[in-house]
Design a protein around this motif. Structure first.
Motif, PDB file in Angstrom:
ATOM      1  N   UNK A 161      33.768  42.130  49.620  1.00  0.00           N
ATOM      2  CA  UNK A 161      34.826  43.131  49.437  1.00  0.00           C
ATOM      3  C   UNK A 161      35.722  43.312  50.666  1.00  0.00           C
ATOM      4  N   UNK A 162      35.453  42.567  51.734  1.00  0.00           N
ATOM      5  CA  UNK A 162      36.282  42.725  52.942  1.00  0.00           C
ATOM      6  C   UNK A 162      37.710  42.255  52.677  1.00  0.00           C
ATOM      7  N   UNK A 163      38.668  42.924  53.336  1.00  0.00           N
ATOM      8  CA  UNK A 163      40.077  42.526  53.243  1.00  0.00           C
ATOM      9  C   UNK A 163      40.312  41.425  54.280  1.00  0.00           C
ATOM     10  N   UNK A 164      40.157  40.185  53.832  1.00  0.00           N
ATOM     11  CA  UNK A 164      40.189  39.036  54.736  1.00  0.00           C
ATOM     12  C   UNK A 164      41.514  38.934  55.492  1.00  0.00           C
ATOM     13  N   UNK A 165      42.622  39.128  54.778  1.00  0.00           N
ATOM     14  CA  UNK A 165      43.930  38.957  55.416  1.00  0.00           C
ATOM     15  C   UNK A 165      44.200  40.037  56.463  1.00  0.00           C
ATOM     16  N   UNK A 166      43.801  41.285  56.164  1.00  0.00           N
ATOM     17  CA  UNK A 166      44.019  42.372  57.135  1.00  0.00           C
ATOM     18  C   UNK A 166      43.166  42.173  58.381  1.00  0.00           C
ATOM     19  N   UNK A 167      41.919  41.790  58.179  1.00  0.00           N
ATOM     20  CA  UNK A 167      41.029  41.534  59.314  1.00  0.00           C
ATOM     21  C   UNK A 167      41.497  40.297  60.084  1.00  0.00           C
ATOM     22  N   UNK A 168      41.931  39.291  59.336  1.00  0.00           N
ATOM     23  CA  UNK A 168      42.417  38.069  59.971  1.00  0.00           C
ATOM     24  C   UNK A 168      43.665  38.303  60.793  1.00  0.00           C
ATOM     25  N   UNK A 169      44.490  39.262  60.366  1.00  0.00           N
ATOM     26  CA  UNK A 169      45.720  39.548  61.108  1.00  0.00           C
ATOM     27  C   UNK A 169      45.412  40.079  62.506  1.00  0.00           C
ATOM     28  N   UNK A 170      44.335  40.847  62.624  1.00  0.00           N
ATOM     29  CA  UNK A 170      43.920  41.337  63.948  1.00  0.00           C
ATOM     30  C   UNK A 170      43.586  40.141  64.847  1.00  0.00           C
ATOM     31  N   UNK A 171      42.893  39.182  64.262  1.00  0.00           N
ATOM     32  CA  UNK A 171      42.517  37.979  65.015  1.00  0.00           C
ATOM     33  C   UNK A 171      43.767  37.183  65.400  1.00  0.00           C
ATOM     34  N   UNK A 172      44.690  37.037  64.471  1.00  0.00           N
ATOM     35  CA  UNK A 172      45.943  36.330  64.753  1.00  0.00           C
ATOM     36  C   UNK A 172      46.720  37.031  65.872  1.00  0.00           C
ATOM     37  N   UNK A 173      46.844  38.347  65.760  1.00  0.00           N
ATOM     38  CA  UNK A 173      47.594  39.116  66.767  1.00  0.00           C
ATOM     39  C   UNK A 173      46.959  39.020  68.158  1.00  0.00           C
ATOM     40  N   UNK A 174      45.648  38.830  68.190  1.00  0.00           N
ATOM     41  CA  UNK A 174      44.949  38.726  69.486  1.00  0.00           C
ATOM     42  C   UNK A 174      45.287  37.419  70.207  1.00  0.00           C
ATOM     43  N   UNK A 175      45.679  36.398  69.414  1.00  0.00           N
ATOM     44  CA  UNK A 175      45.995  35.069  69.913  1.00  0.00           C
ATOM     45  C   UNK A 175      44.800  34.424  70.612  1.00  0.00           C
ATOM     46  N   UNK A 176      43.610  34.892  70.250  1.00  0.00           N
ATOM     47  CA  UNK A 176      42.377  34.338  70.807  1.00  0.00           C
ATOM     48  C   UNK A 176      42.096  32.985  70.134  1.00  0.00           C
ATOM     49  N   UNK A 177      42.076  31.934  70.924  1.00  0.00           N
ATOM     50  CA  UNK A 177      41.932  30.582  70.369  1.00  0.00           C
ATOM     51  C   UNK A 177      40.600  30.415  69.649  1.00  0.00           C
ATOM     52  N   UNK A 178      39.528  30.841  70.286  1.00  0.00           N
ATOM     53  CA  UNK A 178      38.184  30.650  69.721  1.00  0.00           C
ATOM     54  C   UNK A 178      38.048  31.344  68.374  1.00  0.00           C
ATOM     55  N   UNK A 179      38.396  32.643  68.325  1.00  0.00           N
ATOM     56  CA  UNK A 179      38.183  33.388  67.082  1.00  0.00           C
ATOM     57  C   UNK A 179      39.180  32.994  65.992  1.00  0.00           C
ATOM     58  N   UNK A 180      40.375  32.572  66.367  1.00  0.00           N
ATOM     59  CA  UNK A 180      41.293  32.076  65.345  1.00  0.00           C
ATOM     60  C   UNK A 180      40.748  30.810  64.699  1.00  0.00           C
ATOM     61  N   UNK A 181      40.145  29.963  65.507  1.00  0.00           N
ATOM     62  CA  UNK A 181      39.571  28.740  64.953  1.00  0.00           C
ATOM     63  C   UNK A 181      38.389  29.055  64.027  1.00  0.00           C
ATOM     64  N   UNK A 182      37.414  29.825  64.514  1.00  0.00           N
ATOM     65  CA  UNK A 182      36.213  30.042  63.689  1.00  0.00           C
ATOM     66  C   UNK A 182      36.510  30.939  62.482  1.00  0.00           C
ATOM     67  N   UNK A 183      37.501  31.821  62.604  1.00  0.00           N
ATOM     68  CA  UNK A 183      37.876  32.647  61.449  1.00  0.00           C
ATOM     69  C   UNK A 183      38.417  31.746  60.337  1.00  0.00           C
ATOM     70  N   UNK A 184      39.356  30.876  60.693  1.00  0.00           N
ATOM     71  CA  UNK A 184      39.951  29.975  59.699  1.00  0.00           C
ATOM     72  C   UNK A 184      38.924  28.984  59.160  1.00  0.00           C
ATOM     73  N   UNK A 185      38.011  28.547  60.016  1.00  0.00           N
ATOM     74  CA  UNK A 185      37.030  27.533  59.644  1.00  0.00           C
ATOM     75  C   UNK A 185      35.918  28.081  58.752  1.00  0.00           C
ATOM     76  N   UNK A 186      35.515  29.339  58.970  1.00  0.00           N
ATOM     77  CA  UNK A 186      34.309  29.835  58.284  1.00  0.00           C
ATOM     78  C   UNK A 186      34.564  30.921  57.246  1.00  0.00           C
ATOM     79  N   UNK A 187      35.704  31.602  57.298  1.00  0.00           N
ATOM     80  CA  UNK A 187      35.939  32.724  56.370  1.00  0.00           C
ATOM     81  C   UNK A 187      36.754  32.251  55.170  1.00  0.00           C
ATOM     82  N   UNK A 188      36.127  32.294  54.005  1.00  0.00           N
ATOM     83  CA  UNK A 188      36.824  31.875  52.794  1.00  0.00           C
ATOM     84  C   UNK A 188      37.922  32.891  52.470  1.00  0.00           C
ATOM     85  N   UNK A 189      39.133  32.381  52.250  1.00  0.00           N
ATOM     86  CA  UNK A 189      40.265  33.262  51.955  1.00  0.00           C
ATOM     87  C   UNK A 189      41.149  33.518  53.156  1.00  0.00           C
TER      88      UNK A 189
END
Length: 252
Positions: A161-189
């Motif tokens: 039930x998590x809002x993947x796009x809203x949570x992912x936007x925080x990661x995108x805005x952080x511009x953190x290379x590591x978490x942007x990679x693992x978020x895209x790689x492991x989180x469906x959606x």
């Protein structure tokens, strides 16, 4: 001297456990209370038969310590849960709020939840959402998003039930290379292309040693492949849905 004093007080508790004289037991208890040790007050209440739980708990309550108040009601039978809970809620200690709600029967779950949300502690908001089916999932999630905690946004995104796009936007805005990679790689959606762009931008704007550049390029290639696979999956699903609709009889 302190070690000797502590040993003597511990000996008092041992003697009190074996003592059948109520007056002597009360004297031992008063010595424990006079010592000011919350740990020994808890130990006396927990281990000594017929200890005066109310008086010992009052010592703990007056300390204002959320940890010792939680520990007291967790370990001592017939302790006053509500009095201890008042101290814990007033303290606004997210970890103890979570533990109290999780482990103490009769705890006011909603009160602890609201205290944790107001604290903005992303880790315990996420843990609360994981632990309790009846939790205010959206409220806890919003607190995690507003915290800007990239790691906890990633962990929260794993929950149903998590809002993947809203949570992912925080990661995108952080511009953190590591978490942007693992978020895209492991989180469906996840929005793979937007997360991948952070890695691509980093290569253009930041200096990395050669081995690190190689790793980032490999990660970008992996995300390109993942994006291609997702596009193909969406296409197959759309074709399947279209075929299914065509086979349905018309509605008259």
């Amino acid at each position: 001297m302190e070690k000797i004093k502590e040993y003597n007080l511990l000996r008092l508790i041992t003697d009190a456990k074996e003592c059948n004289n109520a007056e002597i037991k009360r004297f031992y208890q008063s010595r424990i209370l006079e010592s000011g040790s919350l740990q020994l007050a808890l130990k006396f209440a927990k281990e000594v038969p017929d200890a005066d739980i109310d008086i010992l708990q009052q010592k703990i309550i007056e300390s204002g310590s959320p940890i010792w108040n939680y520990q007291f009601v967790k370990d001592v039978k017939n302790a006053d849960i509500k009095k201890a809970e008042e101290v814990v809620l007033k303290s606004c200690h997210p970890e103890i709020n979570f533990l109290f709600a999780k482990n103490i029967k009769g705890a006011d779950i909603k009160a602890h939840e609201q205290t944790i949300i107001k604290s903005g502690d992303a880790k315990h908001c996420r843990m609360f959402a994981q632990e309790f089916i009846e939790a205010d999932f959206k409220g806890l999630q919003q607190a995690v998003i507003e915290s800007g905690d990239v790691k906890e946004c990633f962990e929260f995104a794993k929950l149903p039930k998590a809002d993947i796009l809203a949570l992912g936007q925080v990661v995108i805005d952080s511009r953190d290379i590591y978490y942007n990679y693992i978020f895209a790689e492991t989180i469906y959606g996840a929005d793979v292309d937007d997360h991948k762009k952070i890695l691509e931008d980093a290569l253009q704007t930041q200096y990395f040693k050669e081995n690190r550049v190689k790793i980032i390029k490999e990660q970008i290639a992996e995300l390109n492949e993942k994006a291609t696979q997702l596009d193909a999956l969406v296409k197959r699903r759309n074709e399947k849905a279209l075929k299914s609709n065509l086979n349905k009889p018309p509605v008259l």
